[in-house]
Design a protein around this motif. Structure first.
Motif, PDB file in Angstrom:
ATOM      1  N   ASP A   1      -8.875   9.617 -50.159  1.00  0.00           N
ATOM      2  CA  ASP A   1      -9.270  10.905 -50.727  1.00  0.00           C
ATOM      3  C   ASP A   1      -8.345  11.310 -51.873  1.00  0.00           C
ATOM      4  O   ASP A   1      -8.749  12.000 -52.797  1.00  0.00           O
ATOM      5  N   HIS A   2      -7.098  10.864 -51.802  1.00  0.00           N
ATOM      6  CA  HIS A   2      -6.125  11.118 -52.865  1.00  0.00           C
ATOM      7  C   HIS A   2      -5.162   9.941 -52.919  1.00  0.00           C
ATOM      8  O   HIS A   2      -5.098   9.131 -51.981  1.00  0.00           O
TER       9      HIS A   2
ATOM     10  N   CYS B   1      -5.580  18.103 -37.520  1.00  0.00           N
ATOM     11  CA  CYS B   1      -4.880  19.114 -36.710  1.00  0.00           C
ATOM     12  C   CYS B   1      -3.369  19.050 -36.909  1.00  0.00           C
ATOM     13  O   CYS B   1      -2.686  20.077 -36.810  1.00  0.00           O
ATOM     14  N   LEU B   2      -2.825  17.875 -37.192  1.00  0.00           N
ATOM     15  CA  LEU B   2      -1.373  17.716 -37.262  1.00  0.00           C
ATOM     16  C   LEU B   2      -0.772  18.452 -38.454  1.00  0.00           C
ATOM     17  O   LEU B   2       0.153  19.251 -38.283  1.00  0.00           O
ATOM     18  N   PRO B   3      -1.244  18.227 -39.681  1.00  0.00           N
ATOM     19  CA  PRO B   3      -0.692  19.030 -40.774  1.00  0.00           C
ATOM     20  C   PRO B   3      -1.045  20.507 -40.657  1.00  0.00           C
ATOM     21  O   PRO B   3      -0.250  21.370 -41.036  1.00  0.00           O
TER      22      PRO B   3
ATOM     23  N   GLU C   1     -14.472  17.027 -47.257  1.00  0.00           N
ATOM     24  CA  GLU C   1     -13.861  16.227 -46.209  1.00  0.00           C
ATOM     25  C   GLU C   1     -12.963  17.061 -45.287  1.00  0.00           C
ATOM     26  O   GLU C   1     -12.359  16.526 -44.359  1.00  0.00           O
ATOM     27  N   THR C   2     -12.862  18.347 -45.545  1.00  0.00           N
ATOM     28  CA  THR C   2     -12.070  19.223 -44.685  1.00  0.00           C
ATOM     29  C   THR C   2     -12.918  19.623 -43.486  1.00  0.00           C
ATOM     30  O   THR C   2     -13.970  20.254 -43.648  1.00  0.00           O
TER      31      THR C   2
ATOM     32  N   TYR D   1      -4.083  22.619 -46.011  1.00  0.00           N
ATOM     33  CA  TYR D   1      -3.475  22.295 -44.721  1.00  0.00           C
ATOM     34  C   TYR D   1      -4.030  21.001 -44.124  1.00  0.00           C
ATOM     35  O   TYR D   1      -3.397  20.411 -43.244  1.00  0.00           O
ATOM     36  N   SER D   2      -5.206  20.581 -44.562  1.00  0.00           N
ATOM     37  CA  SER D   2      -5.795  19.348 -44.029  1.00  0.00           C
ATOM     38  C   SER D   2      -5.282  18.107 -44.742  1.00  0.00           C
ATOM     39  O   SER D   2      -5.547  16.993 -44.313  1.00  0.00           O
TER      40      SER D   2
END
Length: 333
Positions: A236-237, A74-76, A28-29, A20-21
Motif C-alpha cells: 500500500d506504501h 488493531c496494533l498501530p 484499505e482502512t 492509525y491503520s
C-alpha cells in the motif's frame, strides 16, 4: 483525550483516523471506531468490504487474510490511540497466532451474547466488533514499547475468530540503528530483485496470477518467495522490507500447494517472525509436515540460509462458494 494506563474509566466511541491503520489508501482502512472498556481492554469496530479485488469476500467462509489484516490494523491503532505512541514509530511483529471459528450454524446459534447490545452494529452483516485485551505491556516513560494483544472477533453474537499477537515498538532513531543501510527505503527498493514467474494460481489458492506470492522450483515442497512491490494491497506504501502480511500469505499459499484437498482454507496459523526478509536476495519457502502437530503443515522462510519466518498452518476444505450466509444470521445456507 488520551488516557493513561492507570485510568480504568471506560471511554465513549471515537473514530479511528486513517493514519492509525498505517495504510495510505483509505479504501484499505478496515477499522472505524474504538473505545476503552478498562485499563488495558478495548472494543474496536471494523467494517469489511462487500467486494474486494484481493480478499475473498464472496464465499461462505472468512478469508484468513482479511481477518489477519484486521488484526494487524488493531496494533498501530491501539498503540497510537491508547498507549501514546507517536506516528512515525515502527511496529515489529514478533508472533501472530489465529484460529477461525467453526462455520457450523448450529454452533453459532449456541454462542451466548458476548457484546452489549449498545455496542453491537445493527443490520450490518459486514461489521465486526473486536474485543481486545493488552497484556505484558512494557513502557518507556508513558508510551508502550511492547505488548501482547488477545482479540476475539464477533459479528453480532457470533464468534468468528480469535487471535493472539506480540509486537514491539521502536523509535525512528532506534529503528535506523537496528536496520543500518536497509532503513533507507529508496536504497532498499533500488536493490530489489525482479519478481520471478508465479506459481499457477489454482495451486496457490488464488484466482489471479498477480496475487500469487510464490514461484515454483524443481524441488518438491520448496518455492521461491515472489515479491512484487507494485501490488497495491500488499504494498500500500513504500517499505524497506517484505511486509509481514505477505509472509503470512506465502505460508497460506505454500500450505495450499501442499494440501491434497483443494481449495483449502487456512483456518489456523501459529507464526513466528525472527528476522526481516530483504528485497535484494532470494528467499526460499519450504513446506513439510509439522513434527509437533501431525494435522498441520510447517512452512519456513529462509534467506541467506537463515530462518526468517515460520508458520504452522491448519487447513480445512473451503466452504462452497454460494451466496454467503450473513454473519449475523443462524440457519441453513
Amino acid at each position: 483525550m488520551t488516557r493513561t494506563h492507570q485510568d480504568p474509566t471506560p471511554s465513549p466511541w471515537a473514530p479511528v483516523p486513517q493514519s492509525y491503520s498505517h495504510k495510505r489508501n483509505a479504501d484499505e482502512t478496515l477499522l472505524t471506531s474504538w473505545r476503552r472498556t478498562g485499563p488495558d481492554s478495548f472494543l474496536i469496530r471494523a467494517r469489511w468490504p462487500e467486494v474486494h479485488p484481493f480478499y475473498t469476500t464472496r464465499t461462505a467462509g472468512i478469508d484468513p487474510l482479511l481477518f489477519g489484516e484486521t488484526i494487524r490494523q488493531c496494533l498501530p491503532t491501539l498503540s497510537h490511540a491508547a498507549y501514546e505512541v507517536p506516528l512515525g514509530h515502527h511496529l515489529l511483529w514478533e508472533t501472530y497466532d489465529y484460529e477461525l471459528a467453526t462455520d457450523d450454524p448450529a454452533a453459532s446459534c449456541a454462542t451466548p451474547a458476548l457484546t452489549p447490545a449498545s455496542d453491537r452494529p445493527h443490520d450490518a452483516p459486514h461489521e465486526i466488533v473486536l474485543h481486545a485485551g493488552c497484556h505484558d505491556v512494557t513502557r518507556r516513560g508513558t508510551r508502550a514499547s511492547a505488548a501482547t494483544v488477545r482479540i476475539r472477533a464477533l459479528q453480532g453474537d457470533r464468534l468468528i475468530g480469535t487471535a493472539t499477537t506480540r509486537f514491539s515498538i521502536q523509535t525512528p532513531a532506534v529503528y535506523r540503528r537496528l536496520r543500518g543501510e536497509y532503513a533507507d527505503i529508496a536504497h532498499a527498493l533500488e536493490r530489489r530483485l525482479p519478481p520471478p514467474t508465479p506459481l499457477a494460481a489454482p495451486e496457490a489458492g488464488r484466482s489471479r496470477p498477480y496475487d500469487v506470492v510464490l514461484s515454483p522450483t524443481d524441488i518438491p515442497g520448496r518455492h521461491r518467495l515472489r515479491v512484487d512491490t507494485g501490488h497495491p494491497v500488499l504494498f500500500d506504501h513504500d517499505v524497506d522490507h517484505v511486509p509481514g502480511m505477505l509472509l503470512i500469505d506465502a505460508a497460506r499459499q505454500a500450505a495450499h500447494a501442499a494440501s491434497p484437498v483443494r481449495p483449502a482454507r487456512a483456518v489456523g496459523m501459529t507464526t513466528r517472525f525472527s528476522r526481516y526478509v530483504e528485497f535484494d536476495a532470494p528467499c526460499w519457502v519450504e513446506t513439510a509436515p509439522d513434527p509437533a502437530a501431525p494435522d498441520r503443515l510447517l512452512v519456513t522462510a529462509r534467506q541467506h540460509d537463515r530462518e526468517c519466518f515460520t508458520a504452522s498452518v491448519a487447513l480445512a476444505a473451503e466452504p462452497a462458494a454460494s451466496a454467503p450466509l450473513p454473519l449475523d444470521r443462524c440457519g441453513a445456507a
